[in-house]
Motif scaffolding. Structure first.
Motif, PDB file in Angstrom:
ATOM      1  N   SER A  88     -20.578  16.389  24.085  1.00 54.96           N
ATOM      2  CA  SER A  88     -20.270  17.854  24.251  1.00 54.96           C
ATOM      3  C   SER A  88     -20.594  18.347  22.863  1.00 54.96           C
ATOM      4  CB  SER A  88     -18.953  18.018  24.557  1.00 54.96           C
ATOM      5  OG  SER A  88     -18.005  17.845  23.391  1.00 54.96           O
ATOM      6  N   LYS A  89     -20.829  19.720  22.973  1.00 55.24           N
ATOM      7  CA  LYS A  89     -21.339  20.588  21.914  1.00 55.24           C
ATOM      8  C   LYS A  89     -20.340  20.413  20.705  1.00 55.24           C
ATOM      9  CE  LYS A  89     -25.080  22.358  22.810  1.00 55.24           C
ATOM     10  NZ  LYS A  89     -26.423  21.921  22.341  1.00 55.24           N
ATOM     11  N   GLU A  90     -18.884  20.398  21.129  1.00 55.97           N
ATOM     12  CA  GLU A  90     -17.732  20.303  20.180  1.00 55.97           C
ATOM     13  C   GLU A  90     -18.113  18.992  19.484  1.00 55.97           C
ATOM     14  OE1 GLU A  90     -13.068  20.478  19.713  1.00 55.97           O
ATOM     15  OE2 GLU A  90     -13.956  21.008  21.581  1.00 55.97           O
ATOM     16  N   GLU A  91     -18.126  17.929  20.102  1.00 57.33           N
ATOM     17  CA  GLU A  91     -18.058  16.496  19.789  1.00 57.33           C
ATOM     18  C   GLU A  91     -19.200  16.299  18.621  1.00 57.33           C
ATOM     19  OE1 GLU A  91     -16.174  13.863  23.362  1.00 57.33           O
ATOM     20  OE2 GLU A  91     -18.303  14.666  23.619  1.00 57.33           O
ATOM     21  N   GLN A  92     -20.508  17.155  19.220  1.00 58.54           N
ATOM     22  CA  GLN A  92     -21.628  16.701  18.419  1.00 58.54           C
ATOM     23  C   GLN A  92     -21.492  17.664  16.905  1.00 58.54           C
ATOM     24  OE1 GLN A  92     -25.126  18.639  20.409  1.00 58.54           O
ATOM     25  NE2 GLN A  92     -25.001  17.236  22.205  1.00 58.54           N
ATOM     26  N   GLU A  93     -20.657  18.858  17.046  1.00 61.04           N
ATOM     27  CA  GLU A  93     -20.649  19.533  16.008  1.00 61.04           C
ATOM     28  C   GLU A  93     -19.862  18.660  14.843  1.00 61.04           C
ATOM     29  OE1 GLU A  93     -18.825  23.293  16.922  1.00 61.04           O
ATOM     30  OE2 GLU A  93     -20.678  23.773  17.824  1.00 61.04           O
ATOM     31  N   HIS A  94     -18.848  17.916  15.473  1.00 59.44           N
ATOM     32  CA  HIS A  94     -17.770  17.103  14.346  1.00 59.44           C
ATOM     33  C   HIS A  94     -18.442  15.854  13.870  1.00 59.44           C
ATOM     34  CE1 HIS A  94     -14.075  19.097  15.393  1.00 59.44           C
ATOM     35  NE2 HIS A  94     -14.275  19.077  16.607  1.00 59.44           N
ATOM     36  N   ILE A  95     -19.425  15.361  14.591  1.00 64.35           N
ATOM     37  CA  ILE A  95     -20.223  14.187  14.425  1.00 64.35           C
ATOM     38  C   ILE A  95     -21.251  14.397  13.245  1.00 64.35           C
ATOM     39  CG2 ILE A  95     -21.981  12.568  14.904  1.00 64.35           C
ATOM     40  CD1 ILE A  95     -20.533  12.306  17.698  1.00 64.35           C
ATOM     41  N   LEU A  96     -21.919  15.776  13.526  1.00 60.16           N
ATOM     42  CA  LEU A  96     -22.792  16.067  12.619  1.00 60.16           C
ATOM     43  C   LEU A  96     -22.247  16.693  11.230  1.00 60.16           C
ATOM     44  CD1 LEU A  96     -25.360  17.913  15.217  1.00 60.16           C
ATOM     45  CD2 LEU A  96     -25.511  15.546  13.900  1.00 60.16           C
ATOM     46  N   PHE A  97     -21.258  17.437  11.308  1.00 61.22           N
ATOM     47  CA  PHE A  97     -20.209  17.554  10.163  1.00 61.22           C
ATOM     48  C   PHE A  97     -20.354  16.434   9.202  1.00 61.22           C
ATOM     49  CE2 PHE A  97     -16.336  18.428   7.711  1.00 61.22           C
ATOM     50  CZ  PHE A  97     -16.989  19.824   7.068  1.00 61.22           C
ATOM     51  N   ALA A  98     -19.764  15.283   9.970  1.00 61.72           N
ATOM     52  CA  ALA A  98     -19.291  14.109   9.127  1.00 61.72           C
ATOM     53  C   ALA A  98     -20.300  13.546   8.655  1.00 61.72           C
ATOM     54  CB  ALA A  98     -18.526  13.265  10.158  1.00 61.72           C
ATOM     55  N   LEU A  99     -21.492  13.358   9.441  1.00 62.38           N
ATOM     56  CA  LEU A  99     -22.825  12.824   9.015  1.00 62.38           C
ATOM     57  C   LEU A  99     -23.443  13.903   7.885  1.00 62.38           C
ATOM     58  CD1 LEU A  99     -24.874  10.658   9.410  1.00 62.38           C
ATOM     59  CD2 LEU A  99     -26.056  12.274  11.326  1.00 62.38           C
ATOM     60  N   ASP A 100     -23.558  15.026   7.844  1.00 58.43           N
ATOM     61  CA  ASP A 100     -24.093  15.872   6.774  1.00 58.43           C
ATOM     62  C   ASP A 100     -23.220  15.534   5.368  1.00 58.43           C
ATOM     63  OD1 ASP A 100     -25.941  17.046   8.368  1.00 58.43           O
ATOM     64  OD2 ASP A 100     -24.896  18.859   8.803  1.00 58.43           O
ATOM     65  N   ALA A 101     -21.982  15.444   5.449  1.00 56.82           N
ATOM     66  CA  ALA A 101     -21.006  15.087   4.384  1.00 56.82           C
ATOM     67  C   ALA A 101     -21.469  13.704   3.808  1.00 56.82           C
ATOM     68  CB  ALA A 101     -19.705  15.171   4.748  1.00 56.82           C
ATOM     69  N   MET A 102     -21.636  13.017   4.447  1.00 56.54           N
ATOM     70  CA  MET A 102     -21.994  11.445   4.116  1.00 56.54           C
ATOM     71  C   MET A 102     -23.459  11.412   3.623  1.00 56.54           C
ATOM     72  SD  MET A 102     -20.499   9.060   6.846  1.00 56.54           S
ATOM     73  CE  MET A 102     -20.571   7.584   6.107  1.00 56.54           C
ATOM     74  N   ILE A 103     -24.437  12.241   4.098  1.00 57.64           N
ATOM     75  CA  ILE A 103     -25.964  12.305   3.637  1.00 57.64           C
ATOM     76  C   ILE A 103     -25.732  13.118   2.122  1.00 57.64           C
ATOM     77  CG2 ILE A 103     -27.803  13.460   3.961  1.00 57.64           C
ATOM     78  CD1 ILE A 103     -27.764  12.963   7.124  1.00 57.64           C
ATOM     79  N   THR A 104     -24.951  14.084   2.051  1.00 58.27           N
ATOM     80  CA  THR A 104     -24.932  14.901   0.830  1.00 58.27           C
ATOM     81  C   THR A 104     -24.488  14.035  -0.312  1.00 58.27           C
ATOM     82  OG1 THR A 104     -24.635  16.788   2.028  1.00 58.27           O
ATOM     83  CG2 THR A 104     -23.952  16.683  -0.475  1.00 58.27           C
ATOM     84  N   LYS A 105     -23.194  13.150   0.032  1.00 53.51           N
ATOM     85  CA  LYS A 105     -22.758  12.197  -0.872  1.00 53.51           C
ATOM     86  C   LYS A 105     -23.610  11.100  -1.266  1.00 53.51           C
ATOM     87  CE  LYS A 105     -18.053  12.449  -0.110  1.00 53.51           C
ATOM     88  NZ  LYS A 105     -16.429  11.720  -0.062  1.00 53.51           N
ATOM     89  N   VAL A 106     -24.526  10.524  -0.255  1.00 52.25           N
ATOM     90  CA  VAL A 106     -25.569   9.814  -0.887  1.00 52.25           C
ATOM     91  C   VAL A 106     -26.507  10.304  -1.614  1.00 52.25           C
ATOM     92  CG1 VAL A 106     -27.386   8.192   0.062  1.00 52.25           C
ATOM     93  CG2 VAL A 106     -25.366   8.177   1.422  1.00 52.25           C
ATOM     94  N   LYS A 107     -27.174  11.506  -1.292  1.00 50.67           N
ATOM     95  CA  LYS A 107     -27.970  12.115  -2.266  1.00 50.67           C
ATOM     96  C   LYS A 107     -27.566  12.346  -3.465  1.00 50.67           C
ATOM     97  CE  LYS A 107     -30.695  14.231   1.336  1.00 50.67           C
ATOM     98  NZ  LYS A 107     -31.324  15.573   1.996  1.00 50.67           N
ATOM     99  N   LEU A 108     -26.352  12.595  -3.677  1.00 56.46           N
ATOM    100  CA  LEU A 108     -25.650  12.935  -4.772  1.00 56.46           C
ATOM    101  C   LEU A 108     -25.306  11.596  -5.674  1.00 56.46           C
ATOM    102  CD1 LEU A 108     -23.255  15.830  -4.230  1.00 56.46           C
ATOM    103  CD2 LEU A 108     -25.505  16.035  -5.303  1.00 56.46           C
ATOM    104  N   GLY A 109     -25.548  10.667  -5.044  1.00 53.94           N
ATOM    105  CA  GLY A 109     -25.205   9.381  -5.488  1.00 53.94           C
ATOM    106  C   GLY A 109     -23.547   8.873  -5.790  1.00 53.94           C
ATOM    107  N   SER A 110     -22.746   9.536  -4.764  1.00 55.18           N
ATOM    108  CA  SER A 110     -21.334   9.292  -5.039  1.00 55.18           C
ATOM    109  C   SER A 110     -20.737   8.750  -3.788  1.00 55.18           C
ATOM    110  CB  SER A 110     -20.630  10.772  -5.440  1.00 55.18           C
ATOM    111  OG  SER A 110     -20.954  11.626  -4.020  1.00 55.18           O
ATOM    112  N   LEU A 111     -21.556   7.935  -3.118  1.00 53.63           N
ATOM    113  CA  LEU A 111     -20.911   7.161  -2.093  1.00 53.63           C
ATOM    114  C   LEU A 111     -20.972   5.718  -2.467  1.00 53.63           C
ATOM    115  CD1 LEU A 111     -19.937   7.511   1.105  1.00 53.63           C
ATOM    116  CD2 LEU A 111     -22.273   6.885   1.760  1.00 53.63           C
TER     117      LEU A 111
END
Length: 111
Positions: A88-111
């Motif tokens: 569902s759109k809501e489930e997609q938004e939750h997954i993509l929010f979490a994924l975006d946060a993890m991607i940002t952390k990896v790019k910043l070298g803090s994961l």
């Protein structure tokens, strides 16, 4: 933006293939490969798929839809994206929010 023909030639040369060698892989004549590369003739979508497979790239790259040669060539990643698309759109938004946060952390070298 590069034309289909220029992208095709770039990929073929990147694989160190002659027009004749690529044509042989596709069971066609080298002259048609030359026509594709000069943008004199546009191949059918089926031929574009065969060209992409032979050159280890993807249709999107050859057609100018993406700048990445190998985007979505990884079947595991593609399966994940297809799974997410079925939610569902809501489930997609939750997954993509979490994924975006993890991607940002990896790019910043803090994961």
């Amino acid at each position: 933006m590069q034309s289909f023909g220029k992208k095709l030639r770039e990929c073929r040369e990147g694989k160190s293939l002659s027009q004749s060698q690529l044509a042989k892989m596709l069971n066609t004549n080298h002259s048609i490969i030359g026509k594709y590369e000069r943008d004199e003739v546009k191949p059918t979508i089926d031929v574009v798929k065969k060209l992409a497979d032979a050159l280890d790239t993807n249709v999107g790259y050859l057609l100018g839809e993406t700048q990445n040669l190998n985007v979505l060539k990884d079947s595991t990643m593609l399966k994940r994206l297809n799974d997410i698309a079925s939610f569902s759109k809501e489930e997609q938004e939750h997954i993509l929010f979490a994924l975006d946060a993890m991607i940002t952390k990896v790019k910043l070298g803090s994961l």
